[in-house]
Design an enzyme around this catalytic site. Sequence first.
Site, PDB file in Angstrom:
ATOM      1  N   CYS A 139      -6.883   4.832   1.518  1.00 38.38           N
ATOM      2  CA  CYS A 139      -7.831   4.143   2.380  1.00 38.38           C
ATOM      3  C   CYS A 139      -8.517   5.168   3.273  1.00 38.38           C
ATOM      4  O   CYS A 139      -8.203   6.362   3.231  1.00 38.38           O
ATOM      5  CB  CYS A 139      -7.128   3.111   3.245  1.00 38.38           C
ATOM      6  N   ARG A 168     -10.849  -0.069   2.879  1.00 38.89           N
ATOM      7  CA  ARG A 168      -9.580  -0.456   2.287  1.00 38.89           C
ATOM      8  C   ARG A 168      -9.541  -0.351   0.764  1.00 38.89           C
ATOM      9  O   ARG A 168     -10.459  -0.787   0.078  1.00 38.89           O
ATOM     10  CB  ARG A 168      -9.247  -1.905   2.674  1.00 38.89           C
ATOM     11  N   LEU A 169      -8.452   0.243   0.290  1.00 33.88           N
ATOM     12  CA  LEU A 169      -8.051   0.156  -1.103  1.00 33.88           C
ATOM     13  C   LEU A 169      -6.850  -0.780  -1.121  1.00 33.88           C
ATOM     14  O   LEU A 169      -5.771  -0.429  -0.644  1.00 33.88           O
ATOM     15  CB  LEU A 169      -7.674   1.529  -1.657  1.00 33.88           C
ATOM     16  N   SER A 170      -7.020  -1.973  -1.636  1.00 30.66           N
ATOM     17  CA  SER A 170      -5.994  -3.016  -1.521  1.00 30.66           C
ATOM     18  C   SER A 170      -4.827  -2.732  -2.450  1.00 30.66           C
ATOM     19  O   SER A 170      -4.989  -2.678  -3.673  1.00 30.66           O
ATOM     20  CB  SER A 170      -6.598  -4.382  -1.847  1.00 30.66           C
ATOM     21  N   ASN A 189      -3.976   4.440   7.089  1.00 33.48           N
ATOM     22  CA  ASN A 189      -4.160   4.944   5.731  1.00 33.48           C
ATOM     23  C   ASN A 189      -2.808   5.424   5.233  1.00 33.48           C
ATOM     24  O   ASN A 189      -2.209   6.324   5.831  1.00 33.48           O
ATOM     25  CB  ASN A 189      -5.169   6.100   5.728  1.00 33.48           C
ATOM     26  N   GLY A 190      -2.324   4.833   4.145  1.00 33.09           N
ATOM     27  CA  GLY A 190      -1.058   5.281   3.604  1.00 33.09           C
ATOM     28  C   GLY A 190      -0.181   4.138   3.162  1.00 33.09           C
ATOM     29  O   GLY A 190      -0.650   3.036   2.855  1.00 33.09           O
ATOM     30  N   ASP A 213       2.460  -3.711   5.347  1.00 32.85           N
ATOM     31  CA  ASP A 213       3.218  -2.680   6.054  1.00 32.85           C
ATOM     32  C   ASP A 213       2.494  -2.225   7.314  1.00 32.85           C
ATOM     33  O   ASP A 213       3.118  -1.704   8.250  1.00 32.85           O
ATOM     34  CB  ASP A 213       3.507  -1.489   5.141  1.00 32.85           C
ATOM     35  N   GLY A 264       4.156  14.538  -9.685  1.00 30.91           N
ATOM     36  CA  GLY A 264       5.295  15.416  -9.428  1.00 30.91           C
ATOM     37  C   GLY A 264       4.945  16.638  -8.612  1.00 30.91           C
ATOM     38  O   GLY A 264       5.694  17.621  -8.641  1.00 30.91           O
TER      39      GLY A 264
END
Length: 389
Positions: free
Chosen positions: A2, A47-49, A72-73, A97, A357
């Site tokens: 986000c 926002r990235l939902s 963001n996170g 969250d 990774g």
Amino acid sequence: MCGICGKLSLHPIEKDEILRMANAIRHRGPDDEGFYVNQGIGLGHRRLSVIDLSTGRQPIGNEDGTVWIVFNGEIYNYRNLRQVLIEKGHRFATQTDTETIVNAYEEYGEACVKHLNGMFAFALWDQKKERLILARDRIGQKPLFYSEVNGDFLFASEVKALLADGEVPSQLDPLAMHHFLSLRFVPQPRTMFSGIKKLPPGHILVHEKGRILIERYWDLSYVPKFDGSEEELVFQLRTQLMRAVESHLVSDVPVGAFLSGGLDSTLVAAMAATIQRQPIQTFSMGIDQKGFNEIPFARQVAERYRTDHHEWLVQPDILGTLPELIWHLDEPSDPLAACMYAISRLTRQHVKVVLGGDGGDELFGGYERYWGNQVLGYYSLLPDIIRRQ
């Protein structure tokens, strides 16, 4: 991913000011936008939902609208933390969250960051205390920049959002360029721009009544030392990795995994495939050059764990990609960012969230240069060893 942005000023702020900043980072959050503007404070969010798709829109406030946050996170322990806060009498209006951070701030104050397990960059406004708090996760996975100009304080997930305000200068910092040419990165808190700084990882910034205080809230500790057997070490490492992967799979949208064929991405993808009930989507990218193409190794892993595998052969185009890559990064970065950018563009066609990774070689000494350093260290001790004999 986000995007957050905002401005604190001694003068009234118009929504259009925050809108310009948010539009500059629209690519970080194409799903939605939100704003909080009140007198001299403005918060913006793209926002990235991923979690709580229906009611997780930001900014999010507390019950009486005196505390607001843009975030963001992802907080991996938010469900457990949420339950603790509910038992302490806090009420929640959403399942996201983000709201957990608001209630944690009401309960623990600035120390709320110590209770968060995740990757994050957030800005929290406390109207009663006229206090703005910026915080960044322990390792610095999420970016956060800030600037002071003409008595105003601005912050954003990317430099371009600060420059969109129109008051922040875009002048090169010569010392930052010196550091980059020497070290291949720009040490915090500097950026390539003389008037813009990064909030360092593991730090919190408090802007209150015209004063700015920056404090470290976490640092890497090398004690106590582990003195168990190799078998115990392997067991504990595997347990911790499984817990980390499982927590990263918490999402209301499908989660995929990068798969290069190396040990680190293979381990993450294998664990994710073991945890998920449905086949996890994996993504690999290779080049048509024998000896450098890792797709055959990745394919073996995908077949072993029965993943929904996607792979692409790409042609290197660094000259065509570089301008766009630098625009997204805001400043020069490690050359490997070009590879990550290419596979991310392809992966975005299938999923919003993907595990990787990165960091395995750095943590476990996987690069050949680490072995070289070890050998050099041994030979540097030879004169002392010979004298003692």
